[in-house]
Scaffold this motif. Structure first.
Motif, PDB file in Angstrom:
ATOM      1  N   SER A 149       0.835  -1.217   0.000  1.00 58.73           N
ATOM      2  CA  SER A 149       0.000   0.000   0.000  1.00 58.73           C
ATOM      3  C   SER A 149       0.863   1.259   0.000  1.00 58.73           C
ATOM      4  O   SER A 149       0.516   2.259  -0.649  1.00 58.73           O
ATOM      5  CB  SER A 149      -0.935  -0.003   1.206  1.00 58.73           C
ATOM      6  OG  SER A 149      -0.216   0.155   2.414  1.00 58.73           O
TER       7      SER A 149
ATOM      8  N   SER B 270       0.948   4.084  -2.924  1.00 56.85           N
ATOM      9  CA  SER B 270       0.764   5.503  -2.620  1.00 56.85           C
ATOM     10  C   SER B 270       1.886   6.342  -3.209  1.00 56.85           C
ATOM     11  O   SER B 270       1.648   7.392  -3.828  1.00 56.85           O
ATOM     12  CB  SER B 270       0.709   5.730  -1.110  1.00 56.85           C
ATOM     13  OG  SER B 270      -0.505   5.289  -0.570  1.00 56.85           O
TER      14      SER B 270
ATOM     15  N   SER C 213       1.519   9.125  -6.110  1.00 57.46           N
ATOM     16  CA  SER C 213       1.873  10.495  -5.729  1.00 57.46           C
ATOM     17  C   SER C 213       3.025  11.030  -6.572  1.00 57.46           C
ATOM     18  O   SER C 213       3.028  12.206  -6.973  1.00 57.46           O
ATOM     19  CB  SER C 213       2.260  10.550  -4.249  1.00 57.46           C
ATOM     20  OG  SER C 213       1.166  10.169  -3.450  1.00 57.46           O
TER      21      SER C 213
ATOM     22  N   HIS D   2      -5.960  11.887  -9.081  1.00 58.94           N
ATOM     23  CA  HIS D   2      -5.025  12.699  -8.306  1.00 58.94           C
ATOM     24  C   HIS D   2      -4.484  13.863  -9.131  1.00 58.94           C
ATOM     25  O   HIS D   2      -4.277  14.957  -8.592  1.00 58.94           O
ATOM     26  CB  HIS D   2      -3.882  11.836  -7.784  1.00 58.94           C
ATOM     27  CG  HIS D   2      -4.260  11.007  -6.605  1.00 58.94           C
ATOM     28  ND1 HIS D   2      -3.443  10.834  -5.508  1.00 58.94           N
ATOM     29  CD2 HIS D   2      -5.391  10.307  -6.322  1.00 58.94           C
ATOM     30  CE1 HIS D   2      -4.039  10.061  -4.615  1.00 58.94           C
ATOM     31  NE2 HIS D   2      -5.229   9.718  -5.102  1.00 58.94           N
TER      32      HIS D   2
ATOM     33  N   ILE E 132      -0.474  12.163  -1.493  1.00 61.43           N
ATOM     34  CA  ILE E 132      -0.116  11.108  -0.539  1.00 61.43           C
ATOM     35  C   ILE E 132      -1.087  11.077   0.632  1.00 61.43           C
ATOM     36  O   ILE E 132      -1.250  10.055   1.306  1.00 61.43           O
ATOM     37  CB  ILE E 132       1.327  11.321  -0.030  1.00 61.43           C
ATOM     38  CG1 ILE E 132       1.912  10.030   0.565  1.00 61.43           C
ATOM     39  CG2 ILE E 132       1.404  12.439   0.978  1.00 61.43           C
ATOM     40  CD1 ILE E 132       2.426   9.070  -0.426  1.00 61.43           C
TER      41      ILE E 132
ATOM     42  N   SER F 218      -9.471   8.733  -3.427  1.00 62.62           N
ATOM     43  CA  SER F 218      -8.815   7.439  -3.668  1.00 62.62           C
ATOM     44  C   SER F 218      -9.748   6.276  -3.359  1.00 62.62           C
ATOM     45  O   SER F 218      -9.692   5.233  -4.020  1.00 62.62           O
ATOM     46  CB  SER F 218      -7.547   7.330  -2.814  1.00 62.62           C
ATOM     47  OG  SER F 218      -6.643   8.358  -3.122  1.00 62.62           O
TER      48      SER F 218
ATOM     49  N   GLN G 120     -10.209   3.523  -6.443  1.00 57.99           N
ATOM     50  CA  GLN G 120      -9.336   2.356  -6.350  1.00 57.99           C
ATOM     51  C   GLN G 120     -10.009   1.154  -6.999  1.00 57.99           C
ATOM     52  O   GLN G 120     -11.198   1.169  -7.319  1.00 57.99           O
ATOM     53  CB  GLN G 120      -9.019   2.067  -4.888  1.00 57.99           C
ATOM     54  CG  GLN G 120     -10.238   1.659  -4.069  1.00 57.99           C
ATOM     55  CD  GLN G 120      -9.907   1.395  -2.621  1.00 57.99           C
ATOM     56  OE1 GLN G 120      -8.786   1.049  -2.289  1.00 57.99           O
ATOM     57  NE2 GLN G 120     -10.868   1.581  -1.738  1.00 57.99           N
TER      58      GLN G 120
ATOM     59  N   ASN H  74      -4.187   2.672  -1.974  1.00 57.83           N
ATOM     60  CA  ASN H  74      -3.112   3.476  -1.386  1.00 57.83           C
ATOM     61  C   ASN H  74      -3.069   3.313   0.134  1.00 57.83           C
ATOM     62  O   ASN H  74      -3.875   2.584   0.721  1.00 57.83           O
ATOM     63  CB  ASN H  74      -3.253   4.951  -1.778  1.00 57.83           C
ATOM     64  CG  ASN H  74      -4.514   5.583  -1.224  1.00 57.83           C
ATOM     65  OD1 ASN H  74      -5.376   4.905  -0.670  1.00 57.83           O
ATOM     66  ND2 ASN H  74      -4.627   6.886  -1.358  1.00 57.83           N
ATOM     67  N   PHE H  75      -2.143   4.016   0.767  1.00 58.18           N
ATOM     68  CA  PHE H  75      -1.884   3.847   2.194  1.00 58.18           C
ATOM     69  C   PHE H  75      -3.077   4.266   3.050  1.00 58.18           C
ATOM     70  O   PHE H  75      -3.404   3.602   4.039  1.00 58.18           O
ATOM     71  CB  PHE H  75      -0.646   4.654   2.583  1.00 58.18           C
ATOM     72  CG  PHE H  75      -0.354   4.666   4.047  1.00 58.18           C
ATOM     73  CD1 PHE H  75       0.115   3.538   4.692  1.00 58.18           C
ATOM     74  CD2 PHE H  75      -0.551   5.820   4.799  1.00 58.18           C
ATOM     75  CE1 PHE H  75       0.383   3.553   6.046  1.00 58.18           C
ATOM     76  CE2 PHE H  75      -0.282   5.852   6.147  1.00 58.18           C
ATOM     77  CZ  PHE H  75       0.190   4.704   6.774  1.00 58.18           C
ATOM     78  N   SER H  76      -3.730   5.373   2.700  1.00 53.13           N
ATOM     79  CA  SER H  76      -4.858   5.853   3.506  1.00 53.13           C
ATOM     80  C   SER H  76      -6.000   4.844   3.512  1.00 53.13           C
ATOM     81  O   SER H  76      -6.659   4.644   4.545  1.00 53.13           O
ATOM     82  CB  SER H  76      -5.346   7.204   2.982  1.00 53.13           C
ATOM     83  OG  SER H  76      -5.744   7.112   1.631  1.00 53.13           O
TER      84      SER H  76
END
Length: 276
Positions: free
Chosen positions: A71, A75, A79, A151, A213, A219, A223, A229-231
């Motif tokens: 993840s 991200s 980003s 993004h 990020i 996101s 997705q 991603n990380f969040s």
């Protein structure tokens, strides 16, 4: 009369101090908690913020926890490319908007502000609908392509917002002087004009990277196909109760790197100001 004024000024100073303390508390206490948890062995404890001892294990789990590591890579990948694309296109668009007439420039400024003023959930759902319409033609559109385009969509206006005012302040004779000295058009642009916009371009890129990020809502709706991603990892792992404290460590690392870059940029700008 003087005593009343002195009491009023004292109360005003106290209120100002209280306000500053509240602002800085709301800003920096969450960052301090993240850093605290990144070194806390008891970060996964049932009791909130219970200290379990000092450790670097959470930083190691950034690389050993496969889901977390993937993840983070997703991200950073989104980003990086979103920042690069939005910065390049933002600079090009700034030159285009700058060359327009006064009325057309105002219209473009208004259109540029719409994505920034729109609610994130509105942006996310709108883009999800658009990508859903494209999906029959491009089945693999959800995932990296959809998230990257989303993004770029919401970071590009911020690059424009930083570069365009600086471009308007730049002396137009700078380009003409470079041309008179024998530079071809492209060389004059990259050797004379672009360097004068360096600080604005850097700040626009930093804002774009930070927004990208940091994004969750847009996101979440764009997705797919195993790409997240990380969040979204943090959200899903909390709901599934398999959260890794390595997320705290990554947040702390990201904070330190961002602060370092901003500090270097500020020092560079200060040195330029001293030379001038």
């Amino acid at each position: 009369m003087l005593e009343k004024n002195s009491w009023k000024s004292k109360i005003a100073h106290i209120l100002e101090a209280v306000f500053l303390v509240l602002v800085f508390s709301f800003t920096y206490i969450p960052l301090a908690i993240i850093v605290y948890q990144s070194f806390n062995l008891g970060a996964n404890s049932i009791i909130p913020l219970q200290w379990g001892g000092f450790t670097f294990e959470h930083f190691a789990s950034v690389f050993t926890n496969r889901i977390l590591y993937t993840s983070i890579l997703d991200s950073l990948l989104v980003s990086f490319w979103a920042t690069l694309i939005s910065t390049v296109f933002g600079v090009i668009a700034s030159f285009g908007i700058h060359s327009l007439g006064k009325k057309a420039r105002k219209a473009m400024d208004f259109l540029n502000e719409i994505p920034m003023l729109s609610s994130e959930i509105v942006t996310g759902i709108s883009l999800m609908v658009v990508f859903s319409l494209v999906k029959p033609l491009i089945p693999s559109v959800f995932g990296f392509p959809s998230m990257l385009l989303a993004h770029v969509y919401f970071t590009l206006p911020y690059v424009l917002m930083m570069v365009l005012p600086k471009l308007e302040q730049t002396d137009e004779s700078l380009y003409e002087a470079a041309r008179d000295l024998g530079c071809p058009p492209a060389k004059a642009l990259f050797k004379a004009v672009i360097p004068s916009l360096g600080t604005a371009i850097l700040m626009g890129a930093l804002i774009a990277f930070t927004l990208s990020i940091d994004d969750f809502v847009v996101s979440f709706y764009t997705q797919g196909n195993g790409f997240s991603n990380f969040s979204n990892y943090v959200y899903s792992s909390y709901t599934k109760k398999n959260f890794s404290p390595g997320a705290y460590a990554f947040d702390a690392l990201l904070t330190f790197v961002t602060l370092g870059v901003v500090l270097l940029a500020s020092l560079k700008t200060a040195k330029k100001g001293e030379k001038k």
